[in-house]
Design a protein around this motif. Structure first.
Motif, mmCIF file in Angstrom:
data_model
loop_
_atom_site.group_PDB
_atom_site.id
_atom_site.type_symbol
_atom_site.label_atom_id
_atom_site.label_comp_id
_atom_site.label_asym_id
_atom_site.label_seq_id
_atom_site.Cartn_x
_atom_site.Cartn_y
_atom_site.Cartn_z
ATOM 1 N N CYS A 58 0.829 -1.209 0.000
ATOM 2 C CA CYS A 58 0.000 0.000 0.000
ATOM 3 C C CYS A 58 0.863 1.259 0.000
ATOM 4 O O CYS A 58 2.046 1.214 0.334
ATOM 5 N N CYS A 176 -3.955 0.050 -2.647
ATOM 6 C CA CYS A 176 -3.420 -1.153 -2.024
ATOM 7 C C CYS A 176 -3.562 -2.339 -2.967
ATOM 8 O O CYS A 176 -4.610 -2.529 -3.590
ATOM 9 N N GLY A 179 -5.227 -5.479 -0.659
ATOM 10 C CA GLY A 179 -5.798 -4.863 0.532
ATOM 11 C C GLY A 179 -7.306 -4.851 0.528
ATOM 12 O O GLY A 179 -7.958 -5.551 -0.237
#
Length: 204
Positions: A58, A176, A179
């Motif tokens: 990220c 990200c 993520g």
């Protein structure tokens, strides 16, 4: 790299941060369990495991201004979807109140999402075959008023962007990889472009 490349992450590093090859140097920082190197579509990429939820990269924010045209792409090799959604690439746009753009996976589909914080649009395709490297490109073409999806170089589908008049970018939310909802599988050659890529360019 030409000026149309807003970010290029080859993901060829054996571990640690994912370096941005453009002059913007928007490097992506690993979580507590950095994704490991894996043979990929072009050289090496990174392998993600949703079970850890710390297996992420990220950090890049405001990659594009979101007011104009842009495109984003990745090579992905999908694994088992653990939850309702997996997010190979997440920078917002998954819901009407979320600005940004993303790729999402369900047990049966693959989605590209964009949103301006008021409205979001998505394009949905059949989920890529597990264990196979697949190229996915999403194009926001403001001049044509279209959001387009390409799969392995071929034009897949389009939706009108007339309802999205605001900025498709959230400067406070980092992009990200792996993520948001997690992701199990491989990623390679993630790119963001500050232009609407043409079908001829994508096919080349």
């Amino acid at each position: 790299w030409s000026s149309q490349y807003a970010g290029v992450w080859h993901l060829g590093e054996p571990t640690g941060a994912a370096l941005d090859s453009t002059s913007g140097h928007r490097d992506l920082t690993p979580g507590a369990a950095p994704p490991a190197s894996t043979p990929a579509a072009i050289g090496d990429g990174r392998a993600f495991d949703e079970a850890s939820m710390m297996d992420v990269l990220c950090g890049a924010t405001a990659i594009v201004d979101g007011a104009g045209s842009f495109s984003y792409s990745a090579w992905m090799n999908v694994g088992t979807v653990e939850g309702a959604f997996d997010t190979p690439l997440g920078a917002g746009g998954e819901s009407a109140d979320s600005q940004g753009f993303s790729f999402e996976l369900t047990a049966t589909t693959m989605r590209a999402d964009v949103g301006d914080g008021v409205t979001n649009e998505y394009l949905e395709d059949v989920r890529p075959v597990e264990g196979t490297w697949t190229s996915v490109v999403a194009v926001v073409d403001r001049a044509a008023g279209q959001f387009q999806l390409y799969h392995d170089g071929g034009y897949d589908q389009m939706v009108e962007l007339s309802a999205i008049t605001g900025v498709i970018s959230n400067p406070g939310r980092p992009m990200c990889l792996g993520g948001s909802y997690g992701f199990t599988g491989g990623l390679d050659e993630v790119r963001v472009y500050s232009a609407a890529l043409s079908s001829a360019w994508i096919r080349a």
